[in-house]
Scaffold this motif. Sequence first.
Motif, PDB file in Angstrom:
ATOM      1  N   MET A   1     -30.100   0.616   4.746  1.00  0.00           N
ATOM      2  CA  MET A   1     -30.141   1.048   6.142  1.00  0.00           C
ATOM      3  C   MET A   1     -31.108   0.203   6.963  1.00  0.00           C
ATOM      4  N   THR A   2     -32.287  -0.092   6.398  1.00  0.00           N
ATOM      5  CA  THR A   2     -33.297  -0.818   7.175  1.00  0.00           C
ATOM      6  C   THR A   2     -33.251  -2.322   6.955  1.00  0.00           C
ATOM      7  N   GLY A   3     -32.730  -2.774   5.806  1.00  0.00           N
ATOM      8  CA  GLY A   3     -32.771  -4.191   5.478  1.00  0.00           C
ATOM      9  C   GLY A   3     -34.081  -4.568   4.819  1.00  0.00           C
ATOM     10  N   MET A   4     -34.112  -5.777   4.261  1.00  0.00           N
ATOM     11  CA  MET A   4     -35.305  -6.270   3.563  1.00  0.00           C
ATOM     12  C   MET A   4     -35.616  -7.709   3.957  1.00  0.00           C
TER      13      MET A   4
ATOM     14  N   VAL B   1     -32.825   6.818  -3.879  1.00  0.00           N
ATOM     15  CA  VAL B   1     -33.296   6.925  -2.496  1.00  0.00           C
ATOM     16  C   VAL B   1     -33.275   5.571  -1.802  1.00  0.00           C
ATOM     17  N   PHE B   2     -33.713   4.517  -2.499  1.00  0.00           N
ATOM     18  CA  PHE B   2     -33.845   3.217  -1.837  1.00  0.00           C
ATOM     19  C   PHE B   2     -32.584   2.379  -1.897  1.00  0.00           C
ATOM     20  N   GLY B   3     -31.788   2.520  -2.939  1.00  0.00           N
ATOM     21  CA  GLY B   3     -30.557   1.752  -3.001  1.00  0.00           C
ATOM     22  C   GLY B   3     -30.802   0.260  -2.984  1.00  0.00           C
ATOM     23  N   SER B   4     -30.033  -0.439  -2.165  1.00  0.00           N
ATOM     24  CA  SER B   4     -30.131  -1.899  -2.120  1.00  0.00           C
ATOM     25  C   SER B   4     -29.601  -2.413  -0.788  1.00  0.00           C
ATOM     26  N   PRO B   5     -30.170  -3.513  -0.262  1.00  0.00           N
ATOM     27  CA  PRO B   5     -29.557  -4.158   0.900  1.00  0.00           C
ATOM     28  C   PRO B   5     -28.261  -4.849   0.473  1.00  0.00           C
TER      29      PRO B   5
END
Length: 520
Positions: free
Chosen positions: A446-449, A417-421
């Motif tokens: 998608m959102t970045g970190m 679900v979270f994957g990676s930036p």
Amino acid sequence: MMLRHQLNPLSWADTFLRALIPSFIADAIFSDHRKATRLHPTSYLDGLRGIASVIVFFCHYTEDNYNSLTRSYGVADNDRPETATTGWIQLPFLRIIFSGRPMVHIFFVISGFVLSYKPIKAIHARDFDKCHVTLSSSTFRRAFRLFGPCVASTFIIMCLQQMDLYPGRNPRASWAEQLMVWKRVVFTQITWPWAWDKDMMPGYDIHLWTIPIEFAHSMLLFMVILMLARTKLRIRQMTVLGLMGYCLSCGKWAGFEFLAGLFLAEVHVLKSAREQQNKEWESVAQEEDDDDLDKYGHREVRQGGGIVSLSTLKTVFCISLVILGLFVGGWPNHHADKTPGIRWFLAKTPMPFAKMDHLAPQKFWFGVCAIGTVWAVGELPLLKRFFEGALAQYCGRISYAIYICHGPVLGLFQAYVFGSPFVPAQGEPGTDDYKVAVEAHGIKGMTGMENTTQKTTGWFLGLCVLGPIVVWAADVFMRAIDEPIVRIARKMENVCLDREAQPDQRPGGRRLEPGYSQAA
């Protein structure tokens, strides 16, 4: 005719559909699926426990995927100001939404309360046969209630791991080896509770570390109730308070909390009896001097030129306890000594908790605040009604299943679900230390970190995806495993009972009424 109905594909599809969809959706679709439910005197504790279990899920979800958000607002590591984060969910009071550690202490106080409630009621009714039967029944079924679902859940995890379907866990060389490892975990880490403080990291699901504590202190609680059942009220209350103090002096926070639940249960029974007595004496009270009673029938305390009702003072005190619990509940995992407000409590932590380990101070304060919160919720009508509401009661129904299922669900799905930036390539191509670039994917992609806003947005989106999966898994687990185990335990008890030894079989004996709080 019956055989034809059993072989009907539509009938099988209907049964399969009902089994797979969450019970609250099935209740809305199928009118015959709804179960009649009613509130009992401790229903609000079921609701409180349900909301606490959801917060435990939020806690592990946040620590696994957005650990930087668990820091105190604006607090950074030593000499590393860039590590400070300032998300709105990190603010005092609001951060309780992912503060799972204090919820464990609320679990223990509630368990002490609920497990004590019926025996204490029987003691006050001078029905010692009923008290002893209740204690016997609770002791018989407690191992099934606590350990049965854990054995089932770890077995499922073990099978997924051996089939190489559990991310991050490699299968063993053979099924036989995997089964032996699972047996060792079940026998020595989950169902052997007498050395729970020696190994608090059970295999397959580390979140089950509280279950041996729950069982061991349930047995302690039953023994204390049995010991004090025939003593005078004040002797019993003073002894329980003395045992609570003894537990604190030994650094045994769980024993302190369970015994506090026993004390609160007796306070609740006394309060209920007093309220019933007040109703019977209402006509007499109305004839007393109006100067001594306010319009609600409460005794008044005069202060200066004004009048302050004892009921109002009690309400203010209870609200203060809840506010204190919400603040202390936000105690961070690290840098408590830098967190405004929390560092004062850290400095005031009594011995031996102040020197045991870095988590011991928070355990002391979590225990104290849990006791105050559980009591205050029962005294504040608005909060009590909330925890008796449909949402909280549903969470209470699936609370144990949420606690058991949330860890495996996170382990299975959160990486996908979270994957990676995006991570750029590192090193020179062709060299041993070269690492290829990682393309952005999943919610983190998608959102970045890069900043707190991106992390908070990703935290919320991930919760929207994983939250329903956890609720669905917990609902199915409750109906497929948890509730059947409870029924099996009751049937086994009935099969094993010596009927001639039952109170209802003797002259003047009374049958024990069925029904226990779900929080038990």
